[in-house]
Design a protein around this motif. Structure first.
Motif, mmCIF file in Angstrom:
data_model
loop_
_atom_site.group_PDB
_atom_site.id
_atom_site.type_symbol
_atom_site.label_atom_id
_atom_site.label_comp_id
_atom_site.label_asym_id
_atom_site.label_seq_id
_atom_site.Cartn_x
_atom_site.Cartn_y
_atom_site.Cartn_z
ATOM 1 N N GLU A 298 -0.197 1.699 22.054
ATOM 2 C CA GLU A 298 -0.254 1.148 20.694
ATOM 3 C C GLU A 298 0.087 2.221 19.665
ATOM 4 O O GLU A 298 0.916 2.008 18.783
ATOM 5 C CB GLU A 298 -1.657 0.606 20.399
ATOM 6 C CG GLU A 298 -2.017 -0.629 21.206
ATOM 7 C CD GLU A 298 -3.304 -1.274 20.729
ATOM 8 O OE1 GLU A 298 -4.104 -0.610 20.040
ATOM 9 O OE2 GLU A 298 -3.506 -2.454 21.046
ATOM 10 N N ALA B 208 -3.967 -4.587 11.862
ATOM 11 C CA ALA B 208 -4.274 -3.545 12.845
ATOM 12 C C ALA B 208 -5.765 -3.638 13.165
ATOM 13 O O ALA B 208 -6.587 -2.971 12.533
ATOM 14 C CB ALA B 208 -3.905 -2.170 12.292
ATOM 15 N N GLY B 209 -6.100 -4.527 14.108
ATOM 16 C CA GLY B 209 -7.506 -4.746 14.413
ATOM 17 C C GLY B 209 -8.163 -5.569 13.325
ATOM 18 O O GLY B 209 -9.302 -5.318 12.932
ATOM 19 N N ASN C 155 1.304 -8.330 13.859
ATOM 20 C CA ASN C 155 0.009 -8.016 14.479
ATOM 21 C C ASN C 155 0.239 -7.245 15.780
ATOM 22 O O ASN C 155 1.312 -7.312 16.380
ATOM 23 C CB ASN C 155 -0.743 -9.315 14.786
ATOM 24 C CG ASN C 155 -2.122 -9.071 15.367
ATOM 25 O OD1 ASN C 155 -2.860 -8.179 14.918
ATOM 26 N ND2 ASN C 155 -2.483 -9.828 16.390
ATOM 27 N N ILE C 156 -0.799 -6.539 16.201
ATOM 28 C CA ILE C 156 -0.766 -5.885 17.518
ATOM 29 C C ILE C 156 -1.933 -6.418 18.327
ATOM 30 O O ILE C 156 -3.043 -6.584 17.808
ATOM 31 C CB ILE C 156 -0.797 -4.349 17.385
ATOM 32 C CG1 ILE C 156 -0.538 -3.690 18.736
ATOM 33 C CG2 ILE C 156 -2.089 -3.857 16.757
ATOM 34 C CD1 ILE C 156 -0.118 -2.225 18.627
ATOM 35 N N HIS C 157 -1.655 -6.720 19.601
ATOM 36 C CA HIS C 157 -2.692 -7.278 20.461
ATOM 37 C C HIS C 157 -2.769 -6.450 21.746
ATOM 38 O O HIS C 157 -1.728 -6.123 22.326
ATOM 39 C CB HIS C 157 -2.374 -8.740 20.783
ATOM 40 C CG HIS C 157 -3.458 -9.398 21.569
ATOM 41 N ND1 HIS C 157 -4.636 -9.827 20.989
ATOM 42 C CD2 HIS C 157 -3.568 -9.673 22.885
ATOM 43 C CE1 HIS C 157 -5.416 -10.349 21.917
ATOM 44 N NE2 HIS C 157 -4.801 -10.271 23.087
ATOM 45 N N PRO C 158 -3.990 -6.146 22.216
ATOM 46 C CA PRO C 158 -4.109 -5.239 23.365
ATOM 47 C C PRO C 158 -3.962 -5.929 24.720
ATOM 48 O O PRO C 158 -4.756 -5.692 25.625
ATOM 49 C CB PRO C 158 -5.504 -4.652 23.184
ATOM 50 C CG PRO C 158 -6.272 -5.758 22.550
ATOM 51 C CD PRO C 158 -5.302 -6.498 21.664
ATOM 52 N N GLY D 32 -11.987 -2.798 11.515
ATOM 53 C CA GLY D 32 -12.843 -1.866 12.255
ATOM 54 C C GLY D 32 -12.436 -0.416 12.125
ATOM 55 O O GLY D 32 -12.164 0.090 11.035
ATOM 56 N N SER D 33 -12.341 0.239 13.274
ATOM 57 C CA SER D 33 -12.110 1.679 13.310
ATOM 58 C C SER D 33 -10.811 2.102 12.629
ATOM 59 O O SER D 33 -10.772 3.052 11.856
ATOM 60 C CB SER D 33 -12.103 2.139 14.770
ATOM 61 O OG SER D 33 -11.464 3.383 14.870
ATOM 62 N N GLY D 34 -9.739 1.412 12.954
ATOM 63 C CA GLY D 34 -8.477 1.729 12.278
ATOM 64 C C GLY D 34 -7.691 2.867 12.898
ATOM 65 O O GLY D 34 -6.964 3.558 12.187
ATOM 66 N N SER D 35 -7.797 3.064 14.210
ATOM 67 C CA SER D 35 -7.003 4.157 14.796
ATOM 68 C C SER D 35 -5.510 3.848 14.710
ATOM 69 O O SER D 35 -4.699 4.757 14.523
ATOM 70 C CB SER D 35 -7.433 4.443 16.245
ATOM 71 O OG SER D 35 -7.063 3.404 17.109
ATOM 72 N N ASN D 36 -5.142 2.580 14.804
ATOM 73 C CA ASN D 36 -3.720 2.229 14.612
ATOM 74 C C ASN D 36 -3.304 2.422 13.157
ATOM 75 O O ASN D 36 -2.218 2.936 12.885
ATOM 76 C CB ASN D 36 -3.455 0.784 15.046
ATOM 77 C CG ASN D 36 -3.330 0.671 16.553
ATOM 78 O OD1 ASN D 36 -2.290 1.011 17.121
ATOM 79 N ND2 ASN D 36 -4.388 0.217 17.201
ATOM 80 N N ALA D 37 -4.166 2.023 12.251
ATOM 81 C CA ALA D 37 -3.886 2.234 10.826
ATOM 82 C C ALA D 37 -3.649 3.722 10.559
ATOM 83 O O ALA D 37 -2.738 4.113 9.826
ATOM 84 C CB ALA D 37 -5.042 1.720 9.983
#
Ligand code: GRF
Length: 191
Positions: A175, A83-84, A103-106, A11-16
């Protein structure tokens, strides 16, 4: 030699984005490629902005061929970051990168995880359950959604009157702050 990171995002990729920023001038590691199963994912634009190559694939290729593993091996990738990324990681990829897929989970796993628990659904469930505390989890990936060993958890209070947008924002801030640092610390342990 710098360690090489592959980022998978749907998706958006703000973490990326934060990870690409963090390693842009790093001597330790670099983002070698961004991969997505979604041709419309904004993360592809973000990769482009950093002049990082990207690769789009479909589910059939992911689950029924070794193409993605071969590509990562060819690029000499050391660590795989989700990342998402919404697809379950197949066995061939898990075996090719044992304990090297993160992985990251919210949410504070094991709460509010598992199949179908992503995006706003997570935060809605947290509010519906009347949780007083919420947070994020960074974990190793195994063959089940959101179940691998926990590496890091960050927490925050859910205050009276907090809306979905507010708790989502609090989580995102955590995050963005921690994911790049956790990745860096893990990479430092690789030889
Ligand atoms: C994040 O909340 C992450 O925890 C989850 O998916 C979301 C991705 O957001 N796995 P973004 O695409 O990095 O903005």
């Amino acid at each position: 030699m710098k360690k090489r990171i592959a980022i998978f995002a749907s998706g958006s990729g703000s973490n990326a984005q934060k990870i690409m920023e963090h390693f842009k001038y790093s001597d330790l590691a670099e983002v070698a490629i961004v991969l997505s199963n979604n041709p419309d994912a904004y993360v592809l634009q973000r990769a482009d902005n950093f002049e990082i190559p990207s690769h789009i694939f479909d589910k059939t290729v992911f689950y029924q061929t070794n193409e993605i593993v071969d590509l990562l091996k060819r690029l000499e990738v050391d660590m795989v970051i989700l990342a998402g990324f919404l697809l379950l990681v197949p066995e061939n990829l898990l075996q090719a990168f044992p304990n090297k897929i993160i992985n990251i989970h919210p949410a504070l796993l094991p709460k509010f995880g598992g199949k179908g628990m992503y995006g706003d659904r997570v935060h809605k469930a947290v509010l519906a359950a009347g949780e007083k505390e919420h947070g994020i989890t960074i974990h190793f990936v195994n063959e089940h959604f959101d179940e691998g060993e926990v590496i890091y958890q960050g927490r925050f209070a859910v205050d009276a009157g907090d809306t979905l947008e507010i708790i989502k924002f609090k989580g995102q801030q955590l995050e963005h702050l921690h994911y790049p640092k956790v990745i860096e610390n893990l990479l430092k342990k690789y030889n």
